[in-house]
Design a protein around this motif. Structure first.
Motif, PDB file in Angstrom:
ATOM      1  N   ASP A  32     -12.813 -10.970   4.933  1.00  0.00           N
ATOM      2  CA  ASP A  32     -13.049  -9.941   3.915  1.00  0.00           C
ATOM      3  C   ASP A  32     -13.991 -10.451   2.822  1.00  0.00           C
ATOM      4  OD1 ASP A  32     -11.386  -8.196   5.241  1.00  0.00           O
ATOM      5  OD2 ASP A  32      -9.691  -8.439   3.856  1.00  0.00           O
ATOM      6  N   ASP A  79      -7.634  -7.891  -7.124  1.00  0.00           N
ATOM      7  CA  ASP A  79      -6.785  -6.715  -6.971  1.00  0.00           C
ATOM      8  C   ASP A  79      -5.931  -6.893  -5.721  1.00  0.00           C
ATOM      9  OD1 ASP A  79      -5.704  -4.243  -7.489  1.00  0.00           O
ATOM     10  OD2 ASP A  79      -7.581  -3.148  -7.304  1.00  0.00           O
ATOM     11  N   SER A  80      -4.904  -6.118  -5.614  1.00  0.00           N
ATOM     12  CA  SER A  80      -4.083  -6.085  -4.406  1.00  0.00           C
ATOM     13  C   SER A  80      -3.579  -4.664  -4.228  1.00  0.00           C
ATOM     14  CB  SER A  80      -2.905  -7.059  -4.520  1.00  0.00           C
ATOM     15  OG  SER A  80      -1.930  -6.558  -5.419  1.00  0.00           O
ATOM     16  N   ALA A  81      -3.060  -4.388  -3.064  1.00  0.00           N
ATOM     17  CA  ALA A  81      -2.541  -3.043  -2.802  1.00  0.00           C
ATOM     18  C   ALA A  81      -1.420  -2.700  -3.779  1.00  0.00           C
ATOM     19  CB  ALA A  81      -2.053  -2.934  -1.355  1.00  0.00           C
ATOM     20  N   THR A  82      -0.560  -3.656  -4.084  1.00  0.00           N
ATOM     21  CA  THR A  82       0.562  -3.413  -4.996  1.00  0.00           C
ATOM     22  C   THR A  82       0.069  -3.121  -6.405  1.00  0.00           C
ATOM     23  OG1 THR A  82       2.020  -4.812  -3.692  1.00  0.00           O
ATOM     24  CG2 THR A  82       2.667  -4.415  -5.980  1.00  0.00           C
ATOM     25  N   THR A  83      -0.836  -3.946  -6.928  1.00  0.00           N
ATOM     26  CA  THR A  83      -1.313  -3.705  -8.293  1.00  0.00           C
ATOM     27  C   THR A  83      -2.106  -2.414  -8.377  1.00  0.00           C
ATOM     28  OG1 THR A  83      -3.273  -5.099  -7.959  1.00  0.00           O
ATOM     29  CG2 THR A  83      -1.328  -6.151  -8.930  1.00  0.00           C
ATOM     30  N   ARG A  84      -2.819  -2.049  -7.310  1.00  0.00           N
ATOM     31  CA  ARG A  84      -3.566  -0.792  -7.287  1.00  0.00           C
ATOM     32  C   ARG A  84      -2.600   0.394  -7.348  1.00  0.00           C
ATOM     33  NH1 ARG A  84      -6.980  -2.556  -4.078  1.00  0.00           N
ATOM     34  NH2 ARG A  84      -5.866  -2.191  -2.157  1.00  0.00           N
ATOM     35  N   ARG A  85      -1.514   0.346  -6.575  1.00  0.00           N
ATOM     36  CA  ARG A  85      -0.520   1.433  -6.605  1.00  0.00           C
ATOM     37  C   ARG A  85       0.136   1.522  -7.983  1.00  0.00           C
ATOM     38  NH1 ARG A  85       0.643  -0.509  -1.390  1.00  0.00           N
ATOM     39  NH2 ARG A  85       2.338  -1.749  -2.223  1.00  0.00           N
ATOM     40  N   GLU A 145      -2.343   3.114 -10.416  1.00  0.00           N
ATOM     41  CA  GLU A 145      -2.472   4.550 -10.166  1.00  0.00           C
ATOM     42  C   GLU A 145      -1.250   5.305 -10.665  1.00  0.00           C
ATOM     43  OE1 GLU A 145      -3.202   4.535  -5.974  1.00  0.00           O
ATOM     44  OE2 GLU A 145      -5.314   3.975  -6.226  1.00  0.00           O
TER      45      GLU A 145
END
Length: 146
Positions: A21, A81-87, A90
């Motif tokens: 990535d 960033d990570s999926a958890t912090t993004r959720r 939001e």
């Protein structure tokens, strides 16, 4: 297979996926700025070989500092960033929007605005909140009143 081996295999997969990535991310930034690896090496003040190492399949010495320098050399600001912090972010944004709407004196829900009720059936709302969609369907089924 014991739990330790399973954890090690999973961790290895996560690490390899993240390296790919990062390599793809750097390549996209270079493409966006019409830069090649030699250009990046010059901009960072490192050898072309060092950049080649980062893009190799055996990329074992990629550091956070090197990644930050590369992103900066490509004219961007590094962020994490990570999926958890993004959720979580939001959810905070949705909550804040709801607080602002609730606190606003000049906001009247469509189902309480007589002039808007006749247009309610023709309004197409695109919203990522499934609860709003369910409320709108319920209102239509009830004839526009709550």
């Amino acid at each position: 297979m014991n739990d330790h081996n399973r954890t090690q295999r999973t961790l290895g997969s996560v690490e390899e996926g993240f390296v790919v990535d990062v390599q793809s991310f750097l390549q996209e930034l270079m493409d966006a700025r019409d830069m090649n690896r030699a250009d990046l090496a010059r901009a960072m003040g490192v050898s072309r070989g060092r950049i080649t190492q980062i893009f190799s399949d055996d990329c074992t010495n990629l550091t956070i500092r090197f990644l930050a320098r590369a992103v900066h050399a490509l004219g961007d600001e590094p962020e994490i960033d990570s999926a958890t912090t993004r959720r979580m972010r939001e959810a905070r944004q949705r909550s804040r929007r709801a607080e602002l709407v609730e606190a606003a004196d000049n906001v009247v829900p469509l189902w309480q605005d007589d002039s808007a009720q006749k247009d309610l059936a023709s309004v197409a709302c695109v919203h990522d909140d499934a609860r709003l969609t369910a409320i709108m369907r319920g209102m239509r089924a009830a004839g526009g009143s709550r």
